[in-house]
Enzyme design. Structure first.
Site, PDB file in Angstrom:
ATOM      1  N   ARG A  70      11.615  96.129 134.397  1.00  0.00           N
ATOM      2  CA  ARG A  70      11.805  96.367 135.828  1.00  0.00           C
ATOM      3  C   ARG A  70      12.462  95.176 136.508  1.00  0.00           C
ATOM      4  O   ARG A  70      13.323  95.333 137.387  1.00  0.00           O
ATOM      5  CB  ARG A  70      10.457  96.670 136.475  1.00  0.00           C
ATOM      6  CG  ARG A  70      10.517  96.993 137.970  1.00  0.00           C
ATOM      7  CD  ARG A  70       9.184  97.542 138.444  1.00  0.00           C
ATOM      8  NE  ARG A  70       9.225  97.871 139.865  1.00  0.00           N
ATOM      9  CZ  ARG A  70       8.615  97.153 140.810  1.00  0.00           C
ATOM     10  NH1 ARG A  70       7.908  96.070 140.477  1.00  0.00           N
ATOM     11  NH2 ARG A  70       8.686  97.512 142.082  1.00  0.00           N
ATOM     12  N   HIS A  74      15.814  95.189 138.761  1.00  0.00           N
ATOM     13  CA  HIS A  74      15.847  94.693 140.139  1.00  0.00           C
ATOM     14  C   HIS A  74      16.840  93.549 140.297  1.00  0.00           C
ATOM     15  O   HIS A  74      17.349  93.320 141.400  1.00  0.00           O
ATOM     16  CB  HIS A  74      14.450  94.264 140.577  1.00  0.00           C
ATOM     17  CG  HIS A  74      13.579  95.412 140.987  1.00  0.00           C
ATOM     18  ND1 HIS A  74      12.777  95.392 142.101  1.00  0.00           N
ATOM     19  CD2 HIS A  74      13.401  96.634 140.429  1.00  0.00           C
ATOM     20  CE1 HIS A  74      12.131  96.541 142.214  1.00  0.00           C
ATOM     21  NE2 HIS A  74      12.490  97.308 141.199  1.00  0.00           N
ATOM     22  N   ASN A 102      10.080  93.841 146.088  1.00  0.00           N
ATOM     23  CA  ASN A 102       9.701  92.848 145.074  1.00  0.00           C
ATOM     24  C   ASN A 102       8.419  92.097 145.383  1.00  0.00           C
ATOM     25  O   ASN A 102       7.699  91.686 144.474  1.00  0.00           O
ATOM     26  CB  ASN A 102      10.835  91.825 144.902  1.00  0.00           C
ATOM     27  CG  ASN A 102      12.122  92.447 144.409  1.00  0.00           C
ATOM     28  OD1 ASN A 102      12.119  93.467 143.728  1.00  0.00           O
ATOM     29  ND2 ASN A 102      13.245  91.831 144.764  1.00  0.00           N
ATOM     30  N   HIS A 201      10.411 105.022 133.385  1.00  0.00           N
ATOM     31  CA  HIS A 201       9.080 105.260 133.932  1.00  0.00           C
ATOM     32  C   HIS A 201       8.153 105.922 132.928  1.00  0.00           C
ATOM     33  O   HIS A 201       7.044 106.326 133.280  1.00  0.00           O
ATOM     34  CB  HIS A 201       9.173 106.088 135.214  1.00  0.00           C
ATOM     35  CG  HIS A 201       9.614 105.298 136.393  1.00  0.00           C
ATOM     36  ND1 HIS A 201       9.697 105.817 137.676  1.00  0.00           N
ATOM     37  CD2 HIS A 201      10.018 104.002 136.507  1.00  0.00           C
ATOM     38  CE1 HIS A 201      10.126 104.884 138.511  1.00  0.00           C
ATOM     39  NE2 HIS A 201      10.325 103.778 137.823  1.00  0.00           N
TER      40      HIS A 201
END
Length: 335
Positions: A70, A74, A102, A201
């Site tokens: 992740r 990001h 975040n 996911h």
């Protein structure tokens, strides 16, 4: 031509006579492109060191695999894969860590710090934080049973970050499908590639505050959600309807196999058991239904498409050559 005092200068004409195995290095050095063998000469033990550290971190905490994946996402979706997400705030600088998506959400920075320290001990000033993060994401997926891919290397680290873009460019768990498609399209991804990347996911967890409305049908938007009633009921005790209650309690994004990288995420969507609103938007009379069904039926197709999409994502907005720097400390710029 890249100038780096810690590496050897490779004259362009030598690229003609070097073996095929080293052509990637020539391209990365002279053409400022990424190459999977970028560090073969300058830091040959780097990838093994990263892999060993990531495997140890994931064995200690299975959630860490999803966290590192992740973090790479990001990073790449905000100004490109340049390590900007790793920069700490200072009195005169506001980075991306404290942006809404975040703050108190991204985790695993200490793992990247430890990897960087180890790699620096092998070859100081050679391997960028952006490259470490990209390799760590791949190794995390592999550690959890997922596919591998050839990570293209040679990124440099940004000397700045973009707090505002971190608040606007990252897809939200509350987005409807048109907004999701637009968000990924802005980065050059097709809707099928978006679905493949969403398959990440299949690992990881989400906090109560981002799926509360979906399971309790708290507002007009969530009341139109397709959600399996028994699935929703199973989550309600750990995530009460009142905002502020158990906001940080965690539930797996894929309850079937939360610590194993497989295609169960897609079978969950077909059963209306997507944890997030944005997840379930991919299936249920949507334009992306066919992709979800395909990946649910053909796990190998999903794994192959996910790997290919990760290579593409890893090329977003990269800094190469003399642009940027190789940070000695991933949390702050040099100097």
């Amino acid at each position: 031509m890249e100038s780096n005092p810690t590496t050897s200068y490779v004259p362009l004409f030598y690229c003609v006579i070097l073996t095929v195995a080293l052509r990637g290095l020539c391209a990365a050095t002279n053409g400022q492109e990424l190459a999977s063998n970028y560090y073969d000469l300058t830091c040959p033990r780097a990838l093994a060191a990263i892999r060993g550290s990531v495997l140890a971190a994931v064995r200690k905490d299975r959630r860490m695999g999803a966290s590192l994946l992740r973090m790479h996402f990001h990073d790449c979706f905000v100004t490109g894969c340049d390590g900007s997400v790793l920069l700490d705030d200072t009195p005169s600088f506001r980075g991306e860590k404290t942006a809404g998506p975040n703050d108190n959400s991204l985790r695993g920075f200490e793992v990247i710090d430890a990897v960087k320290s180890q790699v620096e001990s092998l070859c100081p000033g050679v391997v960028s934080c952006a490259d470490i993060l990209a390799v760590a994401a791949r190794d995390s997926v592999v550690a959890l049973g997922g596919p591998t891919w050839a990570v293209q290397l040679g990124r440099k680290d940004s000397t700045t970050a973009d707090y505002a873009a971190a608040n606007t460019d990252l897809p939200s768990p509350f987005m409807d499908l048109p907004a999701l498609i637009s968000s990924f399209s802005d980065k050059g991804f097709t809707s099928k590639q978006m679905v493949a990347l969403s398959g990440a996911h299949t690992i990881g967890h989400a906090t109560c505050r981002v799926f509360r409305d979906r399971i309790h049908q708290n507002n007009a938007s969530s009341s139109s959600d397709n959600i399996d009633a028994s699935f929703a009921d199973s989550l309600k005790s750990g995530c009460p309807p009142l905002a502020g209650s158990n906001d940080t309690s965690l539930s797996p994004l894929d309850a079937a196999s939360p610590a194993f990288f497989d295609n169960a995420y897609f079978t969950n969507l077909i059963a209306n058991q997507g944890l997030l609103h944005s997840d379930q938007q991919l299936f249920g009379g949507a334009s992306t239904d066919a992709h979800v069904v395909d990946y649910a039926k053909r796990p190998r197709a999903f794994l192959a498409d996910f790997a290919a999409a990760m290579v593409k994502m890893g090329s977003l907005g990269v800094i190469t050559g003399t642009d940027g720097e190789v940070r000695a400390n991933c949390r702050k710029i040099n100097g």
